[in-house]
Design a protein around this motif. Structure first.
Motif, PDB file in Angstrom:
ATOM      1  N   GLY A 236       0.758  -1.238   0.000  1.00 42.56           N
ATOM      2  CA  GLY A 236       0.000   0.000   0.000  1.00 42.56           C
ATOM      3  C   GLY A 236       0.790   1.290   0.000  1.00 42.56           C
ATOM      4  N   ILE A 237       2.071   1.258  -0.367  1.00 40.01           N
ATOM      5  CA  ILE A 237       2.835   2.507  -0.412  1.00 40.01           C
ATOM      6  C   ILE A 237       2.889   3.034  -1.843  1.00 40.01           C
ATOM      7  CG2 ILE A 237       4.255   1.734   1.523  1.00 40.01           C
ATOM      8  CD1 ILE A 237       6.601   1.548  -0.486  1.00 40.01           C
ATOM      9  N   SER A 238       3.060   4.338  -1.960  1.00 41.28           N
ATOM     10  CA  SER A 238       3.247   4.963  -3.269  1.00 41.28           C
ATOM     11  C   SER A 238       4.726   4.854  -3.637  1.00 41.28           C
ATOM     12  CB  SER A 238       2.812   6.429  -3.224  1.00 41.28           C
ATOM     13  OG  SER A 238       3.120   7.072  -4.437  1.00 41.28           O
ATOM     14  N   LEU A 239       5.029   3.974  -4.566  1.00 38.54           N
ATOM     15  CA  LEU A 239       6.409   3.637  -4.864  1.00 38.54           C
ATOM     16  C   LEU A 239       7.209   4.846  -5.341  1.00 38.54           C
ATOM     17  CD1 LEU A 239       7.960   1.006  -4.612  1.00 38.54           C
ATOM     18  CD2 LEU A 239       7.581   0.591  -7.037  1.00 38.54           C
ATOM     19  N   ASN A 240       6.658   5.582  -6.293  1.00 38.15           N
ATOM     20  CA  ASN A 240       7.389   6.729  -6.837  1.00 38.15           C
ATOM     21  C   ASN A 240       7.603   7.812  -5.782  1.00 38.15           C
ATOM     22  OD1 ASN A 240       7.689   5.678  -9.427  1.00 38.15           O
ATOM     23  ND2 ASN A 240       5.689   6.443 -10.098  1.00 38.15           N
ATOM     24  N   LYS A 241       6.583   8.067  -4.969  1.00 39.93           N
ATOM     25  CA  LYS A 241       6.700   9.078  -3.917  1.00 39.93           C
ATOM     26  C   LYS A 241       7.797   8.696  -2.918  1.00 39.93           C
ATOM     27  CE  LYS A 241       4.193  10.963   0.038  1.00 39.93           C
ATOM     28  NZ  LYS A 241       2.928  10.908   0.813  1.00 39.93           N
ATOM     29  N   GLU A 242       7.799   7.447  -2.482  1.00 38.43           N
ATOM     30  CA  GLU A 242       8.786   7.001  -1.502  1.00 38.43           C
ATOM     31  C   GLU A 242      10.196   7.016  -2.092  1.00 38.43           C
ATOM     32  OE1 GLU A 242       8.191   6.624   1.578  1.00 38.43           O
ATOM     33  OE2 GLU A 242       6.033   6.863   1.361  1.00 38.43           O
ATOM     34  N   ARG A 243      10.316   6.681  -3.361  1.00 39.39           N
ATOM     35  CA  ARG A 243      11.624   6.709  -3.999  1.00 39.39           C
ATOM     36  C   ARG A 243      12.154   8.134  -4.115  1.00 39.39           C
ATOM     37  NH1 ARG A 243      10.888   2.248  -8.858  1.00 39.39           N
ATOM     38  NH2 ARG A 243      11.637   0.437  -7.671  1.00 39.39           N
ATOM     39  N   VAL A 244      11.282   9.068  -4.442  1.00 35.89           N
ATOM     40  CA  VAL A 244      11.717  10.471  -4.562  1.00 35.89           C
ATOM     41  C   VAL A 244      12.188  10.998  -3.210  1.00 35.89           C
ATOM     42  CG1 VAL A 244      10.907  12.818  -4.986  1.00 35.89           C
ATOM     43  CG2 VAL A 244      10.327  11.009  -6.594  1.00 35.89           C
ATOM     44  N   ILE A 245      11.412  10.721  -2.154  1.00 39.33           N
ATOM     45  CA  ILE A 245      11.806  11.181  -0.812  1.00 39.33           C
ATOM     46  C   ILE A 245      13.128  10.542  -0.403  1.00 39.33           C
ATOM     47  CG2 ILE A 245      11.173  11.195   1.630  1.00 39.33           C
ATOM     48  CD1 ILE A 245       8.246  11.256   0.746  1.00 39.33           C
ATOM     49  N   SER A 246      13.259   9.243  -0.671  1.00 35.12           N
ATOM     50  CA  SER A 246      14.503   8.548  -0.323  1.00 35.12           C
ATOM     51  C   SER A 246      15.680   9.111  -1.106  1.00 35.12           C
ATOM     52  CB  SER A 246      14.366   7.043  -0.600  1.00 35.12           C
ATOM     53  OG  SER A 246      13.348   6.472   0.187  1.00 35.12           O
ATOM     54  N   LEU A 247      15.445   9.412  -2.393  1.00 35.12           N
ATOM     55  CA  LEU A 247      16.514   9.968  -3.222  1.00 35.12           C
ATOM     56  C   LEU A 247      16.947  11.335  -2.714  1.00 35.12           C
ATOM     57  CD1 LEU A 247      18.188   9.444  -5.799  1.00 35.12           C
ATOM     58  CD2 LEU A 247      16.437  10.688  -7.077  1.00 35.12           C
ATOM     59  N   VAL A 248      15.993  12.164  -2.317  1.00 36.38           N
ATOM     60  CA  VAL A 248      16.331  13.496  -1.777  1.00 36.38           C
ATOM     61  C   VAL A 248      17.166  13.346  -0.507  1.00 36.38           C
ATOM     62  CG1 VAL A 248      15.366  15.564  -0.704  1.00 36.38           C
ATOM     63  CG2 VAL A 248      14.362  14.669  -2.803  1.00 36.38           C
ATOM     64  N   CYS A 249      16.792  12.419   0.371  1.00 34.77           N
ATOM     65  CA  CYS A 249      17.552  12.201   1.612  1.00 34.77           C
ATOM     66  C   CYS A 249      18.976  11.741   1.301  1.00 34.77           C
ATOM     67  CB  CYS A 249      16.858  11.161   2.488  1.00 34.77           C
ATOM     68  SG  CYS A 249      15.318  11.717   3.228  1.00 34.77           S
ATOM     69  N   ALA A 250      19.104  10.762   0.392  1.00 36.29           N
ATOM     70  CA  ALA A 250      20.428  10.226   0.058  1.00 36.29           C
ATOM     71  C   ALA A 250      21.316  11.295  -0.563  1.00 36.29           C
ATOM     72  CB  ALA A 250      20.284   9.043  -0.897  1.00 36.29           C
ATOM     73  N   VAL A 251      20.747  12.070  -1.480  1.00 35.29           N
ATOM     74  CA  VAL A 251      21.529  13.108  -2.156  1.00 35.29           C
ATOM     75  C   VAL A 251      21.927  14.214  -1.186  1.00 35.29           C
ATOM     76  CG1 VAL A 251      21.396  14.929  -3.897  1.00 35.29           C
ATOM     77  CG2 VAL A 251      20.597  12.631  -4.444  1.00 35.29           C
ATOM     78  N   ALA A 252      21.002  14.627  -0.319  1.00 36.76           N
ATOM     79  CA  ALA A 252      21.302  15.697   0.634  1.00 36.76           C
ATOM     80  C   ALA A 252      22.422  15.287   1.589  1.00 36.76           C
ATOM     81  CB  ALA A 252      20.042  16.065   1.420  1.00 36.76           C
ATOM     82  N   LEU A 253      22.371  14.054   2.077  1.00 36.92           N
ATOM     83  CA  LEU A 253      23.403  13.584   3.003  1.00 36.92           C
ATOM     84  C   LEU A 253      24.759  13.504   2.305  1.00 36.92           C
ATOM     85  CD1 LEU A 253      21.358  10.787   4.813  1.00 36.92           C
ATOM     86  CD2 LEU A 253      22.297  12.844   5.877  1.00 36.92           C
ATOM     87  N   ALA A 254      24.781  12.921   1.093  1.00 37.51           N
ATOM     88  CA  ALA A 254      26.052  12.771   0.376  1.00 37.51           C
ATOM     89  C   ALA A 254      26.616  14.129  -0.042  1.00 37.51           C
ATOM     90  CB  ALA A 254      25.868  11.879  -0.843  1.00 37.51           C
ATOM     91  N   ALA A 255      25.773  14.993  -0.581  1.00 38.02           N
ATOM     92  CA  ALA A 255      26.245  16.282  -1.085  1.00 38.02           C
ATOM     93  C   ALA A 255      26.773  17.164   0.042  1.00 38.02           C
ATOM     94  CB  ALA A 255      25.123  16.999  -1.825  1.00 38.02           C
ATOM     95  N   SER A 256      26.058  17.203   1.167  1.00 40.52           N
ATOM     96  CA  SER A 256      26.529  18.028   2.280  1.00 40.52           C
ATOM     97  C   SER A 256      27.869  17.520   2.805  1.00 40.52           C
ATOM     98  CB  SER A 256      25.489  18.045   3.399  1.00 40.52           C
ATOM     99  OG  SER A 256      25.237  16.732   3.883  1.00 40.52           O
ATOM    100  N   ALA A 257      28.051  16.193   2.804  1.00 42.03           N
ATOM    101  CA  ALA A 257      29.311  15.626   3.299  1.00 42.03           C
ATOM    102  C   ALA A 257      30.469  15.939   2.354  1.00 42.03           C
ATOM    103  CB  ALA A 257      29.178  14.116   3.485  1.00 42.03           C
ATOM    104  N   VAL A 258      30.298  15.648   1.061  1.00 41.49           N
ATOM    105  CA  VAL A 258      31.422  15.811   0.133  1.00 41.49           C
ATOM    106  C   VAL A 258      31.716  17.279  -0.144  1.00 41.49           C
ATOM    107  CG1 VAL A 258      30.977  13.574  -0.945  1.00 41.49           C
ATOM    108  CG2 VAL A 258      30.015  15.639  -1.971  1.00 41.49           C
ATOM    109  N   SER A 259      30.774  18.182   0.162  1.00 42.37           N
ATOM    110  CA  SER A 259      31.058  19.605  -0.052  1.00 42.37           C
ATOM    111  C   SER A 259      32.189  20.085   0.849  1.00 42.37           C
ATOM    112  CB  SER A 259      29.801  20.440   0.193  1.00 42.37           C
ATOM    113  OG  SER A 259      29.427  20.419   1.556  1.00 42.37           O
ATOM    114  N   VAL A 260      32.419  19.404   1.966  1.00 47.00           N
ATOM    115  CA  VAL A 260      33.488  19.822   2.876  1.00 47.00           C
ATOM    116  C   VAL A 260      34.613  18.786   2.994  1.00 47.00           C
ATOM    117  CG1 VAL A 260      32.016  21.327   4.242  1.00 47.00           C
ATOM    118  CG2 VAL A 260      32.227  18.935   4.880  1.00 47.00           C
ATOM    119  N   THR A 261      34.393  17.583   2.473  1.00 45.07           N
ATOM    120  CA  THR A 261      35.445  16.564   2.572  1.00 45.07           C
ATOM    121  C   THR A 261      36.055  16.209   1.233  1.00 45.07           C
ATOM    122  OG1 THR A 261      33.878  14.724   2.349  1.00 45.07           O
ATOM    123  CG2 THR A 261      34.328  15.517   4.569  1.00 45.07           C
ATOM    124  N   GLY A 262      35.392  16.558   0.128  1.00 44.48           N
ATOM    125  CA  GLY A 262      35.901  16.160  -1.180  1.00 44.48           C
ATOM    126  C   GLY A 262      35.282  14.864  -1.659  1.00 44.48           C
ATOM    127  N   GLY A 263      35.747  14.400  -2.801  1.00 42.38           N
ATOM    128  CA  GLY A 263      35.157  13.239  -3.455  1.00 42.38           C
ATOM    129  C   GLY A 263      35.577  11.925  -2.821  1.00 42.38           C
TER     130      GLY A 263
END
Length: 334
Positions: A236-263
């Motif tokens: 009963g979950i909305s697959l696309n909605k949950e994937r978008v939210i998960s993608l935003v979380c993953a990208v935000a965590l990775a981007a904020s980290a590498v912005s100060v630590t590098g690749g």
């Protein structure tokens, strides 16, 4: 249902990881070019050290240790989200090109836009997020096949292609840049922990304060996303909605980290696997464990890199020495 025995095991594992993190920080505090004896750590922390001791501890080593720990935790959680969301054990923000997307955007901002010293630090995570999110969307669209859905193997292959293409774009960008700016971007590419001062911690903390609790709260949704698409839709979950939210979380965590630590790659690959091997596949238990493992791995890599060679070896290279063989092992096993 999570059995009490697994919860107890997870608590023991997390307790041991916290001790490892604390031990690694203490060891790192006393190592480096400027000596700071271990018997002077506690007096210096209590404000009873000399000017030199307080400068070395509070202005150099402690902020670097904190930023490395936080970035490692963010990268580990980002990798765990991507692996659950894509049902692919090889997914990692560095391997599939998300970190490269953040890096290209940071490089463009650094090379071609006016930089103000006061706002530059706080703009970096936002700029990195924009580049990483655009890259992640392109990878996701390219990996999705109509009538079949998301193709996990295709996602890794497309992501590696994007990563290589963006690395080439980075080289083109720096080919005609000033020497000082080239040095900065080269350090970023190597995964050198360059954002090692207190303002970088304040710039990183709001992102982690939002997205780490959100990721932990969504642990059960990630469990469902790791199932097959028909099973996930069936509960009963909305697959696309949950994937978008998960993608935003993953990208935000990775981007904020590498912005100060590098690749830095491979932290997001190894930490979730090690966590699941220790406490099982349930994300309610695995996510906090993966965060601690990721923080400790990057902290250990930076401590080794700073003291094993002169000049210091970037943490990203030390992690790659460990992570590349592990990636090959997983690739062959799968």
């Amino acid at each position: 249902m999570i059995f009490q025995a697994m919860i107890r095991k997870q608590r023991i594992v997390c307790g041991l990881l916290l001790l490892l993190i604390l031990l690694t920080i203490v060891i790192g505090m006393g190592l480096g070019y400027a000596s700071l004896s271990y018997d002077r750590l506690i007096p210096t922390l209590l404000g009873q050290g000399t000017f030199k001791e307080e400068f070395v501890l509070f202005s150099v080593r402690l902020p670097r240790a904190i930023i490395t720990l936080l970035a490692g935790m963010a990268l580990a959680l980002s990798g765990a989200i991507l692996q659950s969301m894509t049902r692919n054990d090889l997914a990692d923000p560095g391997i599939i090109g998300i970190n490269s997307g953040a890096g290209v955007m940071v490089a463009v901002f650094y090379l071609f836009f006016p930089i103000e010293a006061g706002s530059f630090v706080y703009m970096l995570p936002l700029i990195a997020f924009g580049g990483a999110f655009l890259t992640a969307c392109l990878i996701y669209i390219s990996s999705h096949q109509r009538g079949i859905g998301l193709q996990p193997v295709r996602l890794v292959l497309v992501g590696v292609g994007f990563s290589l293409a963006l690395s080439g774009a980075m080289i083109i960008l720096i080919s005609s840049a000033e020497r000082e700016k080239v040095d900065f971007i080269a350090r970023w590419l190597a995964g050198n922990i360059w954002g090692d001062d207190w303002p970088f911690i304040w710039a990183l903390l709001p992102w982690l304060a939002i997205f780490i609790p959100l990721t932990l709260y969504r642990a059960n949704r990630l469990n469902i996303l790791s199932l097959s698409e028909p099973s996930a839709i069936g509960v009963g979950i909305s697959l696309n909605k949950e994937r978008v939210i998960s993608l935003v979380c993953a990208v935000a965590l990775a981007a904020s980290a590498v912005s100060v630590t590098g690749g830095i790659s491979f932290v997001g690959l190894m930490a979730p696997h090690l966590a699941k091997a220790l406490v099982g596949p349930r994300n309610q238990l695995a996510l906090p464990t993966a965060a601690l493992i990721g923080g400790w791995l990057l902290l250990l890599a930076d401590t080794i890199g700073r003291n094993i060679t002169d000049p210091s070896l970037p943490a990203g290279i030390v992690v790659a020495f460990i992570g590349a063989p592990y990636f090959i092992f997983l690739l062959l096993r799968k």
